[in-house]
Design a protein around this motif. Structure first.
Motif, short mmCIF file in Angstrom:
data_model
loop_
_atom_site.label_atom_id
_atom_site.label_comp_id
_atom_site.label_asym_id
_atom_site.label_seq_id
_atom_site.Cartn_x
_atom_site.Cartn_y
_atom_site.Cartn_z
N UNK A 87 9.45 5.62 -13.76
CA UNK A 87 8.28 5.06 -13.07
C UNK A 87 8.47 5.13 -11.56
N UNK A 88 9.68 4.75 -11.10
CA UNK A 88 9.94 4.78 -9.67
C UNK A 88 9.80 6.20 -9.12
N UNK A 89 10.29 7.19 -9.91
CA UNK A 89 10.19 8.58 -9.45
C UNK A 89 8.74 9.00 -9.28
N UNK A 90 7.92 8.63 -10.25
CA UNK A 90 6.50 8.98 -10.16
C UNK A 90 5.87 8.34 -8.92
N UNK A 91 6.20 7.06 -8.70
CA UNK A 91 5.65 6.35 -7.55
C UNK A 91 6.14 6.99 -6.24
N UNK A 92 7.43 7.33 -6.18
CA UNK A 92 7.96 7.99 -4.98
C UNK A 92 7.27 9.32 -4.72
N UNK A 93 7.02 10.06 -5.80
CA UNK A 93 6.33 11.34 -5.68
C UNK A 93 4.97 11.16 -5.03
N UNK A 94 4.24 10.10 -5.43
CA UNK A 94 2.92 9.86 -4.86
C UNK A 94 3.02 9.41 -3.41
N UNK A 95 4.07 8.62 -3.10
CA UNK A 95 4.25 8.17 -1.71
C UNK A 95 4.45 9.37 -0.79
N UNK A 96 5.18 10.36 -1.29
CA UNK A 96 5.40 11.58 -0.50
C UNK A 96 4.07 12.26 -0.21
N UNK A 97 3.16 12.19 -1.16
CA UNK A 97 1.85 12.82 -0.96
C UNK A 97 0.88 11.92 -0.18
N UNK A 98 1.36 10.78 0.29
CA UNK A 98 0.54 9.96 1.16
C UNK A 98 -0.22 8.84 0.48
N UNK A 99 0.05 8.59 -0.79
CA UNK A 99 -0.63 7.50 -1.49
C UNK A 99 -0.16 6.15 -0.96
N UNK A 100 -1.09 5.22 -0.82
CA UNK A 100 -0.76 3.85 -0.46
C UNK A 100 -0.60 3.05 -1.75
#
Lengths: 305, 251
Positions: free
Chosen positions: A170-183
């Motif tokens: 789950x953390x990896x998925x969230x980190x992946x989105x953070x890299x793409x600029x998701x808040x």
């Protein structure tokens, strides 16, 4: 244009005469992960659901991506992803059918994630949702929330009940989105989760935010701790006075104290022990951890109640 | 487009739900089919009664009870709340959930009237009036099904909470053609379901409630109060459903 992706000022939410959220400010900058911590019943879920537009605020103002989550719901939804505290599925649908449905009712403005693989649900694709384990249900729920790479992602206790492996995923998925600029706005019981992921965080209790800031700011504002066993044959009065010391307690020979300047206090203490030739058993010295801060908030609440 | 995606998923779910299969599909078809089989024993005017009861069976069992049960189940499973976290509008979610049940009810009505005609029923005298009866009936009982979720906690609970409207509608339908006084007849027509039965029977037989055969125009005039009363009930039910509908189970 609003400086914040999520901007709540003086937010209040009431159920009848009970006010679950009592005037909080919550401002999340674009691209950061903001963690909302708190004990059960602190008002986290009510606050998040108000930001999502599931309920109306009873006071204060709320803006998400500059829009009103209730009045502008139709314009906001294509840009947000939501994972509620409790998953909501039709049990008779298979995992793949559930994803197909959500694929059809979700706009892919920024492309799609291959969530089945990403969340390790590929081998369960043909299984009815009612036969999934609790952890698999949570992963499927996260899959629906991140399907369209949302600009703003709300996660209400996404990893509660997950095994460590799923939690990491789950953390990896969230980190992946953070890299793409998701808040991301995240509520969690796991302090480790907030420490690992959050740019900034706040701790809620009884409907109010009692502590907030970056992790470093929150930790700096709380004293470090020193603890050791009182050496044999030494009385408490013989211990040296430490310059940054406060909240000194002696629990049946176990000394615990707060230290405003850990390094200085520790060298005074160790110098004294060296001179006296005594052994400080089970010596522990550490800066405040998020857990310490959290427990202090919880204790303070307990003291008031 | 999104509503269709939800609708086709809901249709799949209805198909997989055993109690829906029995109560909403098998039972009305079985009982309705049996009534058609017995239809000749009612004589010529009896076919109006048979067809009316068949359609009422579909409206109550297939449409009304199924909608209350399905919406309550989806609400209890937090499926509705999850959908509201996505892009579908509230009306879209309701349409996608209720629509397939309505389609099912419409199909069942069609099948049962075909069965009745195959068993010897005459063709309807006023198909327009009959069709209006079916369509207004579908709208009324779909709205009533949504409204009943307001006081239904769980899908199991729906068996009890749907009973009052079920009884009133079934009773009003029966007494709309069994009534032996004008007053009782008009009271029946004014009740939810009674007006629908009046429309269906008048449409099929082309006679007024006391058995007088009248012309096409007079049939429409005679149906006025029934259309009016049913439309009012449908509006009340839609208002109640939209005003008090809850998207999540009570905490």
């Amino acid at each position: 244009m609003n400086e914040y992706a999520i901007d709540a000022v003086g937010l209040r939410c009431a159920y009848g005469s009970f006010e679950a959220v009592r005037g909080i400010d919550l401002q999340v900058r674009p691209g950061e992960l903001y963690a909302l911590l708190g004990t059960n019943g602190a008002g986290k879920t009510t606050a998040v659901e108000t930001l999502e537009g599931h309920r109306r605020a009873s006071g204060g103002s709320v803006r998400v991506l500059g829009l009103d989550p209730v009045a502008d719901r139709a314009r906001l939804r294509p840009r947000t992803g939501i994972m509620l505290q409790e998953s909501g599925f039709a049990g008779d649908l298979a995992v793949a059918e559930t994803l197909q449905l959500w694929g059809k009712i979700t706009t892919a403005r920024r492309g799609r994630l291959d969530v089945l693989d990403l969340l390790d649900l590929g081998h369960r694709a043909q299984v009815a949702v009612k036969q999934l384990s609790g952890g698999e249900r949570r992963r499927l729920d996260l899959a629906l929330a991140v399907l369209n790479k949302p600009e703003v992602l709300f996660l209400d206790e996404p990893t509660t009940g997950l095994d460590p492996e799923s939690r990491k995923r789950t953390w990896e998925v969230v980190r992946g989105l953070l890299v793409e600029g998701t808040t991301v706005l995240l509520t969690t019981h796991y302090l480790e989760e907030a420490e690992t992921l959050a740019t900034r965080l706040s701790i809620m209790d009884e409907g109010r935010i009692s502590v907030h800031g970056t992790l470093a700011e929150v930790l700096e504002s709380h004293p470090a701790r020193i603890a050791f066993d009182l050496p044999h044959g030494v009385s408490v009065t013989e211990l040296p006075v430490l310059p940054g010391m406060s909240n000194f307690v002696n629990r049946a020979g176990r000394i615990e104290l707060n230290s405003a300047s850990l390094q200085q206090d520790l060298s005074v203490l160790l110098g004294w022990a060296g001179q006296r030739g005594v052994d400080l058993g089970r010596l522990r010295a550490h800066h405040a951890s998020l857990e310490d801060v959290f427990h202090q908030v919880a204790e303070r609440m307990g003291a008031v109640a | 487009m999104r509503v269709l995606a939800l609708g086709s998923t809901e249709l799949k779910l209805l198909w997989r739900n055993r109690s829906v299969m029995v109560m909403a599909i098998a039972f009305p078809l079985g009982l309705g089919g049996y009534m058609a089989y017995q239809g000749t024993s009612f004589g010529g005017g009896g076919w109006g009664v048979v067809v009316t009861l068949q359609i009422m069976l579909v409206l109550l069992m297939t449409v009304y009870i199924t909608i209350t049960t399905t919406l309550t189940a989806r609400r209890q499973d937090l499926f509705l709340k999850r959908l509201r976290s996505g892009e579908l509008t509230d009306l879209g979610i309701l349409a996608g959930t209720v629509g397939p049940v309505l389609a099912l009810g419409f199909a069942q009505s069609l099948v049962l009237t075909v069965i009745a005609m195959a068993a010897g029923a005459p063709i309807p005298e006023n198909p327009l009036l009959f069709a209006v009866g079916v369509l207004v009936g579908l709208a009324l009982f779909a709205a009533a099904g949504m409204a009943s979720t307001v006081f239904t906690k769980t899908p199991e609970n729906a068996q009890i909470t749907t009973l009052p409207i079920f009884m009133v509608a079934a009773g009003a339908a029966a007494s709309s053609f069994l009534a032996d006084s004008q007053t009782v007849h008009w009271i029946s027509v004014a009740l939810p379901g009674g007006g629908i039965a009046e429309l269906l029977r008048t449409g099929w037989l082309g006679t007024t409630w006391d058995g007088r055969a009248v012309g096409f125009a007079d049939q429409l005039v005679a149906a006025g109060p029934a259309v009016g009363a049913s439309a009012v009930w449908a509006a009340v039910a839609v208002y109640a459903a939209l005003r008090w509908f809850r998207w999540e189970p009570r905490a």
